[in-house]
Structure formats: C-alpha cells, structure tokens
Design an enzyme around this catalytic site. Structure first.
Site, PDB file in Angstrom:
ATOM      1  N   HIS A  62       0.846  -1.067   0.111  1.00 34.12           N
ATOM      2  CA  HIS A  62      -0.049   0.017   0.072  1.00 34.12           C
ATOM      3  C   HIS A  62       0.896   1.200  -0.043  1.00 34.12           C
ATOM      4  O   HIS A  62       2.069   1.164  -0.052  1.00 34.12           O
ATOM      5  CB  HIS A  62      -0.879  -0.065   1.086  1.00 34.12           C
ATOM      6  CG  HIS A  62      -0.290  -0.135   2.472  1.00 34.12           C
ATOM      7  ND1 HIS A  62       0.433  -0.794   3.047  1.00 34.12           N
ATOM      8  CD2 HIS A  62      -0.643   1.011   3.446  1.00 34.12           C
ATOM      9  CE1 HIS A  62       0.736  -0.422   4.291  1.00 34.12           C
ATOM     10  NE2 HIS A  62       0.136   0.504   4.598  1.00 34.12           N
ATOM     11  N   HIS A  64       1.184   3.776   2.061  1.00 35.53           N
ATOM     12  CA  HIS A  64       1.757   4.604   3.134  1.00 35.53           C
ATOM     13  C   HIS A  64       3.400   4.449   2.825  1.00 35.53           C
ATOM     14  O   HIS A  64       3.936   3.604   2.716  1.00 35.53           O
ATOM     15  CB  HIS A  64       1.285   3.948   4.515  1.00 35.53           C
ATOM     16  CG  HIS A  64      -0.181   4.389   4.827  1.00 35.53           C
ATOM     17  ND1 HIS A  64      -0.931   3.361   5.535  1.00 35.53           N
ATOM     18  CD2 HIS A  64      -0.911   5.315   4.499  1.00 35.53           C
ATOM     19  CE1 HIS A  64      -2.167   4.096   5.656  1.00 35.53           C
ATOM     20  NE2 HIS A  64      -2.385   5.193   5.019  1.00 35.53           N
ATOM     21  N   ASP A  66       5.786   4.222   4.955  1.00 34.88           N
ATOM     22  CA  ASP A  66       6.608   3.515   5.642  1.00 34.88           C
ATOM     23  C   ASP A  66       6.605   2.120   4.865  1.00 34.88           C
ATOM     24  O   ASP A  66       7.426   0.939   5.224  1.00 34.88           O
ATOM     25  CB  ASP A  66       6.389   3.145   7.167  1.00 34.88           C
ATOM     26  CG  ASP A  66       4.840   2.694   7.299  1.00 34.88           C
ATOM     27  OD1 ASP A  66       4.124   3.191   6.475  1.00 34.88           O
ATOM     28  OD2 ASP A  66       4.480   1.975   8.251  1.00 34.88           O
ATOM     29  N   HIS A 142      -7.530  -1.558   5.828  1.00 35.91           N
ATOM     30  CA  HIS A 142      -6.758  -0.409   6.187  1.00 35.91           C
ATOM     31  C   HIS A 142      -7.162   1.040   5.913  1.00 35.91           C
ATOM     32  O   HIS A 142      -8.313   0.852   5.154  1.00 35.91           O
ATOM     33  CB  HIS A 142      -5.423  -0.616   5.666  1.00 35.91           C
ATOM     34  CG  HIS A 142      -4.253  -0.049   6.605  1.00 35.91           C
ATOM     35  ND1 HIS A 142      -4.098   0.215   7.835  1.00 35.91           N
ATOM     36  CD2 HIS A 142      -3.052   0.650   5.930  1.00 35.91           C
ATOM     37  CE1 HIS A 142      -3.019   0.710   8.121  1.00 35.91           C
ATOM     38  NE2 HIS A 142      -2.244   1.246   6.991  1.00 35.91           N
ATOM     39  N   ASP A 211      -0.522  -3.864   6.800  1.00 34.96           N
ATOM     40  CA  ASP A 211      -1.228  -3.444   7.854  1.00 34.96           C
ATOM     41  C   ASP A 211      -2.620  -3.474   7.772  1.00 34.96           C
ATOM     42  O   ASP A 211      -3.002  -3.293   6.639  1.00 34.96           O
ATOM     43  CB  ASP A 211      -0.784  -1.761   7.647  1.00 34.96           C
ATOM     44  CG  ASP A 211       0.496  -1.130   7.655  1.00 34.96           C
ATOM     45  OD1 ASP A 211       1.372  -2.252   8.098  1.00 34.96           O
ATOM     46  OD2 ASP A 211       0.836  -0.167   7.771  1.00 34.96           O
ATOM     47  N   HIS A 269       6.083  -4.559  12.829  1.00 35.57           N
ATOM     48  CA  HIS A 269       5.498  -3.427  12.704  1.00 35.57           C
ATOM     49  C   HIS A 269       4.976  -2.772  13.851  1.00 35.57           C
ATOM     50  O   HIS A 269       4.016  -2.207  13.981  1.00 35.57           O
ATOM     51  CB  HIS A 269       4.284  -3.525  11.645  1.00 35.57           C
ATOM     52  CG  HIS A 269       3.439  -2.084  11.147  1.00 35.57           C
ATOM     53  ND1 HIS A 269       2.717  -1.477  11.427  1.00 35.57           N
ATOM     54  CD2 HIS A 269       4.014  -1.673   9.763  1.00 35.57           C
ATOM     55  CE1 HIS A 269       2.735  -0.288  10.743  1.00 35.57           C
ATOM     56  NE2 HIS A 269       3.190  -0.587   9.689  1.00 35.57           N
TER      57      HIS A 269
HETATM   58 ZN    ZN Z   1       2.829   0.815   8.001  1.00 40.20          ZN
HETATM   59 ZN    ZN Z   2      -0.272   1.706   6.579  1.00 40.19          ZN
END
Ligand code: ZN
Ligand code: ZN
Length: 302
Positions: A62, A64, A66, A142, A211, A269
C-alpha cells in the site's frame, strides 16, 4: 532450504536506529522477492547482505510511506549499478502514476526494464505463478487500499521409490507416468501408484498480512500457512488507537493465527512507543503459543 525469509525492517511509521520500516526479503527456491520497501530499505539490504541485483519481483502492499518511500532510491541504485534484467513491481495502480511523474521530472533513464502490474481490489487474486511458486494478493482492511500476500509452493511431482523401480523393472515411460500420480497398467500386471512412489512431501507456505485492522476473512486468506507475519502495532491497552488507525493489536494478530491454524506467528510493525516487545509477546502468547516478535535481520527458514 527451499524458503528463506529475512526481516529487513520491522518497525512502523518512522525508521529508528533500532528498527527500519517495513521490508522483507523472500528467497523461495531461488525466486528472489522483496515485500515492501520503506525508507532506508536499500541500506538495510546492504546491512543484512541481500544481493539487490538478484531481486526479480517487488511487491508493494500500500501507499503509506513506511511501505514504499525507499523504492525510488532502490530502483535508481539498481540502474547506476548497471542492472539489465527485467524487474516486475506488483503494486497499487497509483504507485506507477506517482513514480512515472518522479522519473519524468528528474529525467531518469533506467538501464533495465521495469514492468508494473496493478493489484486489483475486491477479492484474492493469483498474481504470479510458475512451476514452483504461486503468489496470491488478498485485500486487507486499512485506511487506504492495502493488500497482503500469500506464497504457496506448487504441487510437486511425486518421488519414485527406487526399490520399486528395481523390483518391477520400471521403464522410463512408466516412471514418468508414476511421477504424475498415475497407476501403471501392464498386460499381465497392475502397479498401484501408492506402491511405487514415496509419500507426498509437504508443500510450504508463507503469508504477509501487511497493515490491517482485524477482520474475519483474514483467517481464511492465510489458512494453514506454515508461517504468518502479522502486524501488531499495538496491544489491547491502545485498542482505541488501533481501531482509529486501522491497525491490529497483538491479541488480534494471535486470534487470526489461532483461527487459521498456522504453524508459527511472527509479529512486527511495532509502534515506536514500545521500548521492548515483552508486552506484545505476552499478550499474543496467551492466545497462540508459537509466536515470535521479530527483529531486523532475523531469518526464518522452511
Ligand atoms: Zn505501516
Ligand atoms: Zn499503513
């Protein structure tokens, strides 16, 4: 070992001196795959001695930061180092758009071809398949569209019992048929497949949950895997925060592992608020015993 998982980064949100952000390296019978590529992944790959040029597939779960902010740097370095081999990136459609703008504005020219394959929303989908490995992307819950990935070893040919070959003077053609699971029909005799082959070897499997907040179907998607990596950003003490940010607690991750009857659960995570993982491990192990809180650089074999 046919399967090796190396944890490249196991933290969430921001890289710290003790934990990089999300990335994992999978060697599945010489299929070299990177899952997610948070900021600093390139340095972490060097630190943990992963040969970057061997990577053939990158999976991005995804958008995001990170999970993907290290990607442009990695792609650029592979080019500077003279890569010529195709690299395939499975990712949300928007990532290609985003990278193409960056490539164009910076006038970036690559020494190798990059192929983008967009992940589809809705239901699990096989995104890669060869004679050894099948990779399925599955949607998780998410704040933005996000996918997990499941790796399954494909059905192998049966091994022939050498004693049977000798005893029944099996021909080359008969061995070929038996390897495919067929019985051998001769003019005056009949060889049952189970009598001339060795017992089936177990097929290995791994799943990466990415996530996600807790949801019922997750256990179906990862059912029976040998190894499950599940995020545990928080514990039940921060359940409100977990719900708000659509992440899981250690207890929820362990509940998925238990329902899915996985072999071993790996937690990662973690929120940077945790100075150590004792609390997370304790919470999870009350539900599911075979659990480990990972560190960067950890390796797991199957
Ligand atoms: Zn993450
Ligand atoms: Zn995320």
């Amino acid at each position: 070992m046919p399967f090796k998982l190396k944890i490249i980064g196991s933290g969430s949100a921001i890289p710290t001196l003790t934990r990089g952000v999300t990335s994992q390296y999978v060697n599945f019978n010489e299929r070299h795959i990177l899952i997610d590529c948070g900021e600093g992944t390139q340095m972490q790959l060097r630190r943990y001695k992963v040969k970057m040029q061997r990577l053939k597939i990158i999976l991005i779960s995804h958008l995001h930061g990170d999970h993907y902010l290290g990607l442009v740097g990695l792609l650029s370095s592979l080019s500077i180092l003279g890569r010529t081999q195709l690299l395939t990136i499975y990712c949300p459609a928007e990532l290609e758009e985003l990278l193409q703008v960056q490539f164009r504005l910076a006038g970036m020219k690559f020494s190798y071809p990059i192929e983008f394959i967009h992940l589809k929303e809705g239901k699990p989908e096989v995104i890669f398949e060869d004679n050894i490995l099948q990779i399925t992307a599955f949607p998780v819950r998410h704040r933005i569209p996000t996918w997990g990935f499941r790796f399954d070893e494909r059905e192998k040919e049966l091994n022939i019992d050498p004693a049977a070959v000798k005893q029944f003077s099996m021909t080359h053609d008969e061995i070929k048929k038996a390897k495919k699971g067929e019985d051998i029909v001769r003019e005056t005799s009949y060889l049952r497949n189970a009598d001339i082959t060795l017992p089936k070897q177990k097929l290995i499997s791994y799943a990466y949950s990415s996530d996600t907040s807790y949801f019922e179907q997750m256990a179906d998607y990862v059912q029976g895997v040998d190894l499950l990596y599940h995020e545990a950003t928080f514990t039940e003490k921060q359940k409100d925060r977990a719900d708000k940010t659509m992440h899981s607690t250690a207890r929820e991750a362990a509940t998925v592992a238990k329902k899915a009857k996985v072999g071993q659960l790996l937690l990662g995570h973690f929120s940077a608020r945790f100075k150590n993982t004792d609390e997370l491990l304790e919470e999870a192990s009350q539900i599911f015993e075979q659990v480990v809180c990972v560190q960067d650089g950890d390796e797991f074999d199957l």
